[in-house]
Design an enzyme around this catalytic site. Sequence first.
Site, PDB file in Angstrom:
ATOM      1  N   LYS A  34       0.839  -1.207   0.000  1.00 39.74           N
ATOM      2  CA  LYS A  34       0.000   0.000   0.000  1.00 39.74           C
ATOM      3  C   LYS A  34       0.871   1.253   0.000  1.00 39.74           C
ATOM      4  O   LYS A  34       0.647   2.177  -0.789  1.00 39.74           O
ATOM      5  CB  LYS A  34      -0.888   0.017   1.238  1.00 39.74           C
ATOM      6  CG  LYS A  34      -1.524   1.381   1.541  1.00 39.74           C
ATOM      7  CD  LYS A  34      -2.340   1.399   2.795  1.00 39.74           C
ATOM      8  CE  LYS A  34      -1.569   1.654   4.042  1.00 39.74           C
ATOM      9  NZ  LYS A  34      -1.271   3.068   4.341  1.00 39.74           N
ATOM     10  N   CYS A 128      -3.826  12.675  12.413  1.00 45.30           N
ATOM     11  CA  CYS A 128      -4.714  11.507  12.456  1.00 45.30           C
ATOM     12  C   CYS A 128      -4.585  10.917  13.850  1.00 45.30           C
ATOM     13  O   CYS A 128      -3.964  11.491  14.734  1.00 45.30           O
ATOM     14  CB  CYS A 128      -4.310  10.499  11.377  1.00 45.30           C
ATOM     15  SG  CYS A 128      -2.725   9.734  11.701  1.00 45.30           S
ATOM     16  N   ARG A 133       1.365  14.460  12.322  1.00 50.26           N
ATOM     17  CA  ARG A 133       1.752  14.205  10.921  1.00 50.26           C
ATOM     18  C   ARG A 133       2.127  15.504  10.191  1.00 50.26           C
ATOM     19  O   ARG A 133       1.508  15.890   9.190  1.00 50.26           O
ATOM     20  CB  ARG A 133       0.634  13.474  10.179  1.00 50.26           C
ATOM     21  CG  ARG A 133       0.054  12.278  10.880  1.00 50.26           C
ATOM     22  CD  ARG A 133       1.006  11.132  11.110  1.00 50.26           C
ATOM     23  NE  ARG A 133       1.451  10.486   9.895  1.00 50.26           N
ATOM     24  CZ  ARG A 133       0.795   9.512   9.270  1.00 50.26           C
ATOM     25  NH1 ARG A 133      -0.370   9.115   9.734  1.00 50.26           N
ATOM     26  NH2 ARG A 133       1.271   8.951   8.188  1.00 50.26           N
ATOM     27  N   ASP A 319       4.902   0.529  11.960  1.00 45.74           N
ATOM     28  CA  ASP A 319       3.626  -0.020  11.485  1.00 45.74           C
ATOM     29  C   ASP A 319       3.369  -1.423  12.014  1.00 45.74           C
ATOM     30  O   ASP A 319       2.232  -1.911  11.922  1.00 45.74           O
ATOM     31  CB  ASP A 319       3.576  -0.020   9.959  1.00 45.74           C
ATOM     32  CG  ASP A 319       3.535   1.391   9.404  1.00 45.74           C
ATOM     33  OD1 ASP A 319       3.747   1.566   8.198  1.00 45.74           O
ATOM     34  OD2 ASP A 319       3.329   2.327  10.200  1.00 45.74           O
TER      35      ASP A 319
HETATM   36  C1  EPZ Z   1       4.800   6.850   6.033  1.00 49.38           C
HETATM   37  O1  EPZ Z   1       4.105   7.931   6.622  1.00 49.38           O
HETATM   38  C2  EPZ Z   1       3.807   5.701   5.979  1.00 49.38           C
HETATM   39  N1  EPZ Z   1       2.652   6.078   5.157  1.00 49.38           N
HETATM   40  C3  EPZ Z   1       3.331   5.358   7.392  1.00 49.38           C
HETATM   41  O2  EPZ Z   1       2.462   4.222   7.294  1.00 49.38           O
HETATM   42  C4  EPZ Z   1       4.554   4.968   8.229  1.00 49.38           C
HETATM   43  O3  EPZ Z   1       4.149   4.700   9.547  1.00 49.38           O
HETATM   44  C5  EPZ Z   1       5.562   6.127   8.218  1.00 49.38           C
HETATM   45  O4  EPZ Z   1       5.924   6.451   6.855  1.00 49.38           O
HETATM   46  C6  EPZ Z   1       6.836   5.794   8.986  1.00 49.38           C
HETATM   47  O5  EPZ Z   1       7.432   4.662   8.441  1.00 49.38           O
HETATM   48  C7  EPZ Z   1       2.775   6.065   3.811  1.00 49.38           C
HETATM   49  O6  EPZ Z   1       3.826   5.774   3.263  1.00 49.38           O
HETATM   50  C8  EPZ Z   1       1.542   6.425   3.030  1.00 49.38           C
HETATM   51  P1  EPZ Z   1       7.093  10.155   8.059  1.00 49.38           P
HETATM   52  P2  EPZ Z   1       4.771   9.407   6.602  1.00 49.38           P
HETATM   53  O7  EPZ Z   1       6.968  11.453   7.341  1.00 49.38           O
HETATM   54  O8  EPZ Z   1       5.512   9.637   5.344  1.00 49.38           O
HETATM   55  C9  EPZ Z   1       7.757  13.118  11.651  1.00 49.38           C
HETATM   56  C10 EPZ Z   1       0.545   2.938   7.765  1.00 49.38           C
HETATM   57  O9  EPZ Z   1       0.095   2.454   8.819  1.00 49.38           O
HETATM   58  N2  EPZ Z   1       7.798  14.209  10.668  1.00 49.38           N
HETATM   59  O10 EPZ Z   1       8.280   9.300   7.817  1.00 49.38           O
HETATM   60  O11 EPZ Z   1       3.714  10.383   6.977  1.00 49.38           O
HETATM   61  C11 EPZ Z   1       6.353  12.579  11.809  1.00 49.38           C
HETATM   62  O12 EPZ Z   1       5.610  13.384  12.711  1.00 49.38           O
HETATM   63  C12 EPZ Z   1       1.095   4.348   7.747  1.00 49.38           C
HETATM   64  O13 EPZ Z   1       0.608   2.319   6.674  1.00 49.38           O
HETATM   65  C13 EPZ Z   1       8.168  15.475  11.082  1.00 49.38           C
HETATM   66  O14 EPZ Z   1       8.462  15.676  12.265  1.00 49.38           O
HETATM   67  O15 EPZ Z   1       5.804   9.272   7.816  1.00 49.38           O
HETATM   68  C14 EPZ Z   1       6.590  11.212  12.368  1.00 49.38           C
HETATM   69  O16 EPZ Z   1       6.784  11.335  13.773  1.00 49.38           O
HETATM   70  C15 EPZ Z   1       0.960   5.018   9.099  1.00 49.38           C
HETATM   71  N3  EPZ Z   1       8.191  16.488  10.177  1.00 49.38           N
HETATM   72  C16 EPZ Z   1       7.915  10.793  11.725  1.00 49.38           C
HETATM   73  O17 EPZ Z   1       8.503  11.998  11.216  1.00 49.38           O
HETATM   74  C17 EPZ Z   1       7.857  16.290   8.870  1.00 49.38           C
HETATM   75  O18 EPZ Z   1       7.908  17.254   8.071  1.00 49.38           O
HETATM   76  C18 EPZ Z   1       7.750   9.824  10.568  1.00 49.38           C
HETATM   77  O19 EPZ Z   1       6.923  10.457   9.619  1.00 49.38           O
HETATM   78  C19 EPZ Z   1       7.479  14.987   8.442  1.00 49.38           C
HETATM   79  C20 EPZ Z   1       7.458  13.970   9.356  1.00 49.38           C
END
Ligand code: EPZ
Length: 434
Positions: A34, A128, A133, A319
């Site tokens: 996904k 969420c 996020r 995840d």
């Molecule tokens: C991706 O989300 C995945 N979703 C998530 O899967 C997954 O949990 C996550 O990566 C971490 O592996 C998709 O790929 C669609 P991040 P994403 O930006 O890109 C912080 C599932 O269950 N952050 O790597 O949104 C953020 O708050 C979903 O399938 C900042 O601080 O994750 C978080 O604590 C849930 N500033 C951490 O980084 C930013 O500008 C990881 O977020 C961006 C993110």
Amino acid sequence: MTLSAAPALQLLDSRLEVSGGLKLSGELRVSGAKNSALVLMAACLLSRDTLRLRNVPPLTDITAMGEILAALGVQVTRQGDCIDLDGEHITQAAPPYELVNSLRASFFCIGPLLARMGTAQVPLPGGCQIGSRPVVEHVKGLKTLGAQVTIEHGVVTASVPGRSKRLRGGHIHLDCPSVGATETLMMAAALADGETVIDNAALEPEVIDLARLLNAMGGRVRGAGTPTIVINGVPTLHEADYAVIPDRIEAGTFLLAAAITRSSLTVGPVIPEHLGAVLTKLDEAGCRMVQEGTNLRISAESIQAFDLRTMPFPGFPTDLQAPFMSLLATANGTSVVVETIFENRLQHVAELQRMGASIRLQGNTACIEGVARLSGAPVRGTDLRASAAMVLAGLAADGVTTVRGLEFLDRGYANLEGKLNAVGARIRRLSDPA
Ligand code: EPZ
């Protein structure tokens, strides 16, 4: 004049009834990822040609992404697990608010729209259940590539000044290895004028999958899977026919179904290097695993406690934290789980406690003392992975567990109950007026 009452919205009480204590046996097939398919679909906006994606999972999130792309002018044609995305005529650069609200991943459109059209207007994805996020890194990186970006009334508006309307390469350093930011900026940079370097890039397999797709479309991306990704922008990208990698999180969930029921299952396809930290923990728990081609055969008799801390890839994936906690709730001994990625991803603890799990929660740390048997109870999944965790716990519990929160579950797992019933589980999906 009689006003006919508007038909009341029919609220449905959808739930899974999971019968516990059954042994499983057989083979579980893993669908396409996904979290790769969603970003690869957005990449179709970068080309006027048709992008064909194979091994696309039949999930509600995928359907939602298709609707958003269609609203932008993409011709979307789905045939089984194959989707054709014809981006020749992009009619607008602002996906409709009501569609975007239903799918956070719609924010993946901002990078390719900006690169292709020189402008993009996408609502902030917002928080969420698991956290706020933020998209700070995405916005900072787009500005480094020459975009002017404003955020007003919950909408991110980006545009490329000047006549060319073309982004320019730049040197981006991410404050955190954000998966979404890395992928957004790779797509924006793919058509930019010049070279872009992304430092502190995410290392996830889905990032590598995107790089492979962009290169298949004629892009010039190297270093994906390392902390430094270099993208040399090209004027246009062309058609591609590309298969999405298997879903490592679904694979991990299926491996846990064997472990928590103390059964033997064959799960595949599994790419071992996508699941390194996960396989290490299952081995530590006492599971026996043998790779047979693209399949992984797992068997478990007794499960020992172990600690885990979620980390960016190649660390343990956030995840799978909730699904693993269901296993730990039934393990011999005491485990400590630390969630370091999201600030609110331990809500499943309360649901597991309703099933008799012995868990103490302190901030982002849970201390789990394994119990001999969980007891079936009505529980709710609070995000898609927590919903899967409840189903797993139900497989191991005495009696019947009723799992609600299927609107989350169906976003990440295609027909989970059907797949598990085919290997011996007894799960019924019920839906009647609330
Ligand atoms: C991706 O989300 C995945 N979703 C998530 O899967 C997954 O949990 C996550 O990566 C971490 O592996 C998709 O790929 C669609 P991040 P994403 O930006 O890109 C912080 C599932 O269950 N952050 O790597 O949104 C953020 O708050 C979903 O399938 C900042 O601080 O994750 C978080 O604590 C849930 N500033 C951490 O980084 C930013 O500008 C990881 O977020 C961006 C993110």
